[in-house]
Scaffold this motif. Structure first.
Motif, mmCIF file in Angstrom:
data_model
loop_
_atom_site.group_PDB
_atom_site.id
_atom_site.type_symbol
_atom_site.label_atom_id
_atom_site.label_comp_id
_atom_site.label_asym_id
_atom_site.label_seq_id
_atom_site.Cartn_x
_atom_site.Cartn_y
_atom_site.Cartn_z
ATOM 1 N N HIS A 90 0.829 -1.209 0.000
ATOM 2 C CA HIS A 90 0.000 0.000 0.000
ATOM 3 C C HIS A 90 0.860 1.255 0.000
ATOM 4 O O HIS A 90 0.559 2.216 -0.724
ATOM 5 N N ARG A 91 1.921 1.260 0.787
ATOM 6 C CA ARG A 91 2.817 2.420 0.797
ATOM 7 C C ARG A 91 3.471 2.622 -0.563
ATOM 8 O O ARG A 91 3.754 3.747 -0.960
ATOM 9 N N ALA A 92 3.657 1.518 -1.291
ATOM 10 C CA ALA A 92 4.296 1.606 -2.606
ATOM 11 C C ALA A 92 3.328 2.056 -3.695
ATOM 12 O O ALA A 92 3.701 2.854 -4.559
ATOM 13 N N ILE A 93 2.081 1.553 -3.681
ATOM 14 C CA ILE A 93 1.193 1.788 -4.823
ATOM 15 C C ILE A 93 -0.164 2.365 -4.460
ATOM 16 O O ILE A 93 -0.992 2.597 -5.346
ATOM 17 N N GLY A 94 -0.437 2.558 -3.184
ATOM 18 C CA GLY A 94 -1.675 3.211 -2.760
ATOM 19 C C GLY A 94 -2.946 2.506 -3.185
ATOM 20 O O GLY A 94 -3.108 1.299 -2.973
ATOM 21 N N LYS A 95 -3.842 3.252 -3.824
ATOM 22 C CA LYS A 95 -5.186 2.770 -4.147
ATOM 23 C C LYS A 95 -5.210 1.621 -5.147
ATOM 24 O O LYS A 95 -6.255 0.996 -5.337
ATOM 25 N N ASN A 96 -4.110 1.314 -5.776
ATOM 26 C CA ASN A 96 -4.070 0.204 -6.735
ATOM 27 C C ASN A 96 -3.992 -1.155 -6.048
ATOM 28 O O ASN A 96 -3.959 -2.184 -6.710
ATOM 29 N N LEU A 97 -3.961 -1.157 -4.723
ATOM 30 C CA LEU A 97 -3.967 -2.397 -3.947
ATOM 31 C C LEU A 97 -5.361 -2.613 -3.358
ATOM 32 O O LEU A 97 -5.951 -1.689 -2.797
ATOM 33 N N THR A 98 -5.859 -3.838 -3.487
ATOM 34 C CA THR A 98 -7.069 -4.247 -2.794
ATOM 35 C C THR A 98 -6.746 -5.471 -1.956
ATOM 36 O O THR A 98 -6.153 -6.432 -2.465
ATOM 37 N N CYS A 99 -7.111 -5.428 -0.683
ATOM 38 C CA CYS A 99 -6.887 -6.555 0.224
ATOM 39 C C CYS A 99 -8.207 -7.261 0.484
ATOM 40 O O CYS A 99 -9.202 -6.616 0.821
ATOM 41 N N ILE A 100 -8.195 -8.562 0.337
ATOM 42 C CA ILE A 100 -9.371 -9.367 0.644
ATOM 43 C C ILE A 100 -9.076 -10.196 1.885
ATOM 44 O O ILE A 100 -8.134 -10.986 1.904
ATOM 45 N N PHE A 101 -9.887 -9.985 2.898
ATOM 46 C CA PHE A 101 -9.780 -10.719 4.150
ATOM 47 C C PHE A 101 -10.964 -11.671 4.233
ATOM 48 O O PHE A 101 -12.111 -11.230 4.350
ATOM 49 N N VAL A 102 -10.696 -12.964 4.141
ATOM 50 C CA VAL A 102 -11.738 -13.976 4.228
ATOM 51 C C VAL A 102 -11.871 -14.402 5.684
ATOM 52 O O VAL A 102 -10.989 -15.063 6.226
ATOM 53 N N ASP A 103 -12.967 -13.995 6.300
ATOM 54 C CA ASP A 103 -13.248 -14.400 7.679
ATOM 55 C C ASP A 103 -14.007 -15.722 7.598
ATOM 56 O O ASP A 103 -15.200 -15.762 7.322
ATOM 57 N N HIS A 104 -13.278 -16.796 7.831
ATOM 58 C CA HIS A 104 -13.831 -18.141 7.668
ATOM 59 C C HIS A 104 -14.564 -18.637 8.913
ATOM 60 O O HIS A 104 -15.072 -19.749 8.934
ATOM 61 N N GLU A 133 -20.370 -19.137 7.790
ATOM 62 C CA GLU A 133 -21.407 -20.148 7.565
ATOM 63 C C GLU A 133 -21.040 -21.058 6.399
ATOM 64 O O GLU A 133 -21.282 -22.266 6.455
ATOM 65 N N ARG A 134 -20.466 -20.491 5.379
ATOM 66 C CA ARG A 134 -20.047 -21.274 4.211
ATOM 67 C C ARG A 134 -19.002 -22.317 4.605
ATOM 68 O O ARG A 134 -19.096 -23.478 4.221
ATOM 69 N N PHE A 135 -18.005 -21.897 5.380
ATOM 70 C CA PHE A 135 -16.950 -22.815 5.810
ATOM 71 C C PHE A 135 -17.500 -23.879 6.756
ATOM 72 O O PHE A 135 -17.207 -25.063 6.602
ATOM 73 N N LEU A 136 -18.262 -23.438 7.742
ATOM 74 C CA LEU A 136 -18.787 -24.387 8.717
ATOM 75 C C LEU A 136 -19.720 -25.402 8.056
ATOM 76 O O LEU A 136 -19.745 -26.571 8.443
ATOM 77 N N GLY A 137 -20.455 -24.976 7.043
ATOM 78 C CA GLY A 137 -21.298 -25.903 6.300
ATOM 79 C C GLY A 137 -20.487 -26.972 5.591
ATOM 80 O O GLY A 137 -20.856 -28.158 5.585
ATOM 81 N N LYS A 138 -19.356 -26.583 5.022
ATOM 82 C CA LYS A 138 -18.479 -27.546 4.329
ATOM 83 C C LYS A 138 -17.815 -28.505 5.320
ATOM 84 O O LYS A 138 -17.492 -29.633 4.969
ATOM 85 N N LEU A 139 -17.610 -28.040 6.545
ATOM 86 C CA LEU A 139 -16.920 -28.860 7.546
ATOM 87 C C LEU A 139 -17.870 -29.728 8.381
ATOM 88 O O LEU A 139 -17.411 -30.585 9.137
ATOM 89 N N ALA A 140 -19.153 -29.519 8.229
ATOM 90 C CA ALA A 140 -20.138 -30.254 9.037
ATOM 91 C C ALA A 140 -19.967 -31.756 8.859
ATOM 92 O O ALA A 140 -19.906 -32.262 7.741
ATOM 93 N N GLY A 141 -19.837 -32.464 9.982
ATOM 94 C CA GLY A 141 -19.726 -33.917 9.969
ATOM 95 C C GLY A 141 -18.344 -34.453 9.657
ATOM 96 O O GLY A 141 -18.129 -35.663 9.678
ATOM 97 N N VAL A 142 -17.367 -33.586 9.375
ATOM 98 C CA VAL A 142 -16.007 -34.021 9.055
ATOM 99 C C VAL A 142 -15.195 -34.045 10.347
ATOM 100 O O VAL A 142 -15.134 -33.054 11.071
#
Length: 174
Positions: A90-104, A133-142
């Motif tokens: 971000h310090r290098a390129i500013g707004k050209n960076l997008t961060c995706i945080f997947v809260d599983h 919910e998506r992650f927990l659904g995939k993990l159900a019963g495993v």
């Protein structure tokens, strides 16, 4: 050698390759710091004259020179490594960076909120995906830990891909 390891250290002087299979930096390794110092300054011939501030600034300049005005996508876990990488890019390129945080949904209590709060006033394009919910659904019963690990890894990639498609063209991945 050691009692638990037949090859604790090795070298190939002609190719300047060296390896250790132990932790010289821990307190209970006798003369561990001496070994590290000898490795760094005698074997590798490091000067020891760099400063962390110079390293950070140099790295940011290298990122800026390589990326230019292209788009960058960061898979932000909230851990130290990806967070530091995100801040530096971000310090290098500013707004050209997008961060995706997947809260599983598998982190410590409130950790997802803490990660989001850490980036709230940073100027970083931060996208939080609440996919518990998506992650927990995939993990159900495993019950098998290895199967769980594979499911989590696969699902993380799928969620990340879904979100990345919304952003459009991306030139680099952090």
């Amino acid at each position: 050698t050691s009692g638990a390891c037949p090859v604790a250290a090795m070298e190939n002087e002609q190719q300047r390759l060296y390896a250790t299979q132990f932790h010289p930096e821990v307190n209970h390794t006798v003369q561990g710091m001496d070994m590290l110092r000898a490795f760094l300054f005698d074997v590798c011939q490091c000067a020891g004259d760099w400063k962390m501030s110079s390293y950070v600034n140099d790295a940011i300049e290298r990122i800026r020179a390589k990326v230019g005005d292209k788009k960058v996508l960061c898979a932000l876990s909230g851990g130290v490594d990806s967070s530091v990488a995100a801040v530096m890019v971000h310090r290098a390129i500013g707004k050209n960076l997008t961060c995706i945080f997947v809260d599983h949904g598998l982190m410590r209590k409130n950790e997802g909120d803490e990660v989001e709060a850490a980036f709230a006033n940073s100027g970083v394009n931060f996208v939080r995906v609440n996919a518990g919910e998506r992650f927990l659904g995939k993990l159900a019963g495993v019950s098998d830990p290895e199967t769980k690990r594979k499911i989590i890894g696969e699902e993380f990639i799928r969620v990340f891909e879904d979100e990345a498609k919304k952003i459009g063209r991306v030139d680099y991945l952090v």
